[in-house]
Design a protein around this motif. Structure first.
Motif, PDB file in Angstrom:
ATOM      1  N   LEU A 189      80.064  76.529 112.174  1.00 42.36           N
ATOM      2  CA  LEU A 189      80.893  75.577 111.022  1.00 42.36           C
ATOM      3  C   LEU A 189      80.006  76.193 109.721  1.00 42.36           C
ATOM      4  O   LEU A 189      80.664  75.215 108.604  1.00 42.36           O
ATOM      5  N   PHE A 190      78.695  76.147 109.529  1.00 45.35           N
ATOM      6  CA  PHE A 190      78.433  76.692 108.070  1.00 45.35           C
ATOM      7  C   PHE A 190      77.125  77.425 108.643  1.00 45.35           C
ATOM      8  O   PHE A 190      76.690  77.677 109.701  1.00 45.35           O
ATOM      9  N   SER A 191      76.680  78.099 107.158  1.00 46.87           N
ATOM     10  CA  SER A 191      75.489  79.287 107.431  1.00 46.87           C
ATOM     11  C   SER A 191      75.102  79.215 106.528  1.00 46.87           C
ATOM     12  O   SER A 191      75.098  78.736 105.712  1.00 46.87           O
ATOM     13  N   ILE A 192      74.065  80.066 106.155  1.00 49.64           N
ATOM     14  CA  ILE A 192      73.236  79.958 104.904  1.00 49.64           C
ATOM     15  C   ILE A 192      73.343  81.503 104.716  1.00 49.64           C
ATOM     16  O   ILE A 192      73.203  83.011 105.699  1.00 49.64           O
ATOM     17  N   SER A 193      73.656  82.325 103.118  1.00 49.73           N
ATOM     18  CA  SER A 193      73.889  83.650 102.606  1.00 49.73           C
ATOM     19  C   SER A 193      72.225  83.988 102.730  1.00 49.73           C
ATOM     20  O   SER A 193      71.265  83.598 103.529  1.00 49.73           O
ATOM     21  N   ASP A 194      72.232  85.412 102.790  1.00 41.15           N
ATOM     22  CA  ASP A 194      71.084  86.144 102.378  1.00 41.15           C
ATOM     23  C   ASP A 194      70.279  85.712 101.167  1.00 41.15           C
ATOM     24  O   ASP A 194      68.688  85.411 100.932  1.00 41.15           O
ATOM     25  N   ASP A 195      71.220  84.943  99.592  1.00 40.24           N
ATOM     26  CA  ASP A 195      70.360  84.122  98.975  1.00 40.24           C
ATOM     27  C   ASP A 195      69.875  83.153  99.050  1.00 40.24           C
ATOM     28  O   ASP A 195      70.237  82.343  98.584  1.00 40.24           O
ATOM     29  N   TYR A 196      70.161  82.821 100.496  1.00 39.48           N
ATOM     30  CA  TYR A 196      70.286  81.378 100.635  1.00 39.48           C
ATOM     31  C   TYR A 196      71.375  79.634  99.783  1.00 39.48           C
ATOM     32  O   TYR A 196      70.272  78.797  99.419  1.00 39.48           O
ATOM     33  N   LYS A 197      72.154  80.459 100.085  1.00 43.78           N
ATOM     34  CA  LYS A 197      73.401  79.000  99.867  1.00 43.78           C
ATOM     35  C   LYS A 197      73.312  78.511 100.928  1.00 43.78           C
ATOM     36  O   LYS A 197      73.728  79.884 101.892  1.00 43.78           O
ATOM     37  N   ILE A 198      74.451  77.884 101.049  1.00 45.01           N
ATOM     38  CA  ILE A 198      74.968  77.268 102.420  1.00 45.01           C
ATOM     39  C   ILE A 198      76.508  77.660 101.979  1.00 45.01           C
ATOM     40  O   ILE A 198      76.992  77.413 100.838  1.00 45.01           O
ATOM     41  N   ILE A 199      77.235  77.909 103.365  1.00 44.64           N
ATOM     42  CA  ILE A 199      78.278  79.124 103.467  1.00 44.64           C
ATOM     43  C   ILE A 199      78.903  77.631 104.766  1.00 44.64           C
ATOM     44  O   ILE A 199      78.514  77.561 105.417  1.00 44.64           O
ATOM     45  N   VAL A 200      80.115  76.654 103.807  1.00 43.92           N
ATOM     46  CA  VAL A 200      80.667  76.260 105.017  1.00 43.92           C
ATOM     47  C   VAL A 200      82.055  76.176 105.019  1.00 43.92           C
ATOM     48  O   VAL A 200      83.127  77.128 105.042  1.00 43.92           O
ATOM     49  N   SER A 201      82.739  76.529 106.442  1.00 44.65           N
ATOM     50  CA  SER A 201      83.706  77.261 106.980  1.00 44.65           C
ATOM     51  C   SER A 201      84.970  76.826 106.603  1.00 44.65           C
ATOM     52  O   SER A 201      85.124  75.077 106.706  1.00 44.65           O
ATOM     53  N   ASN A 202      85.890  77.518 106.316  1.00 41.15           N
ATOM     54  CA  ASN A 202      87.108  76.605 105.984  1.00 41.15           C
ATOM     55  C   ASN A 202      87.543  75.746 107.052  1.00 41.15           C
ATOM     56  O   ASN A 202      88.809  75.122 106.903  1.00 41.15           O
ATOM     57  N   ASN A 203      87.286  76.476 108.228  1.00 42.58           N
ATOM     58  CA  ASN A 203      87.975  75.892 109.992  1.00 42.58           C
ATOM     59  C   ASN A 203      87.000  74.152 109.623  1.00 42.58           C
ATOM     60  O   ASN A 203      87.763  73.642 110.513  1.00 42.58           O
ATOM     61  N   PHE A 204      85.737  73.947 108.644  1.00 42.14           N
ATOM     62  CA  PHE A 204      85.632  72.801 109.525  1.00 42.14           C
ATOM     63  C   PHE A 204      85.610  71.834 108.916  1.00 42.14           C
ATOM     64  O   PHE A 204      86.342  71.358 107.652  1.00 42.14           O
ATOM     65  N   GLN A 205      86.795  70.362 110.033  1.00 36.65           N
ATOM     66  CA  GLN A 205      86.995  69.788 109.992  1.00 36.65           C
ATOM     67  C   GLN A 205      85.921  68.022 110.540  1.00 36.65           C
ATOM     68  O   GLN A 205      85.617  68.126 111.353  1.00 36.65           O
ATOM     69  N   GLU A 206      85.845  67.523 108.998  1.00 39.18           N
ATOM     70  CA  GLU A 206      85.294  66.071 109.044  1.00 39.18           C
ATOM     71  C   GLU A 206      85.699  64.530 108.838  1.00 39.18           C
ATOM     72  O   GLU A 206      86.253  65.025 107.874  1.00 39.18           O
ATOM     73  N   GLU A 207      85.013  63.869 109.725  1.00 40.47           N
ATOM     74  CA  GLU A 207      85.631  62.491 108.575  1.00 40.47           C
ATOM     75  C   GLU A 207      83.953  62.089 108.150  1.00 40.47           C
ATOM     76  O   GLU A 207      83.309  61.618 110.093  1.00 40.47           O
ATOM     77  N   SER A 208      84.020  61.573 107.469  1.00 40.38           N
ATOM     78  CA  SER A 208      82.593  61.144 106.927  1.00 40.38           C
ATOM     79  C   SER A 208      82.465  59.977 105.666  1.00 40.38           C
ATOM     80  O   SER A 208      82.039  60.101 104.835  1.00 40.38           O
TER      81      SER A 208
END
Length: 52
Positions: A15-34
């Motif tokens: 649902l999220f990952s880290i790119s080769d240049d150390y940036k956070i990538i959050v999936s478009n499918n990530f749904q949350e209530e916070s």
């Protein structure tokens, strides 16, 4: 990288990952209530800092 159990689970589910240049990538499918914290999607494209 140390993660809490919720973020560890989300990372394992890609649902999220880290790119080769150390940036956070959050999936478009990530749904949350916070209602009491910053939503994960707001971290998308943020740079991680590596400390030695």
């Amino acid at each position: 990288m140390s993660l809490c159990k919720n973020h560890h689970w989300a990372f394992d589910k890609v649902l999220f990952s880290i790119s080769d240049d150390y940036k956070i990538i959050v999936s478009n499918n990530f749904q949350e209530e916070s209602p009491n914290s910053k939503p994960m999607k707001e971290f998308n494209d943020n740079q991680l800092w590596l400390l030695a």
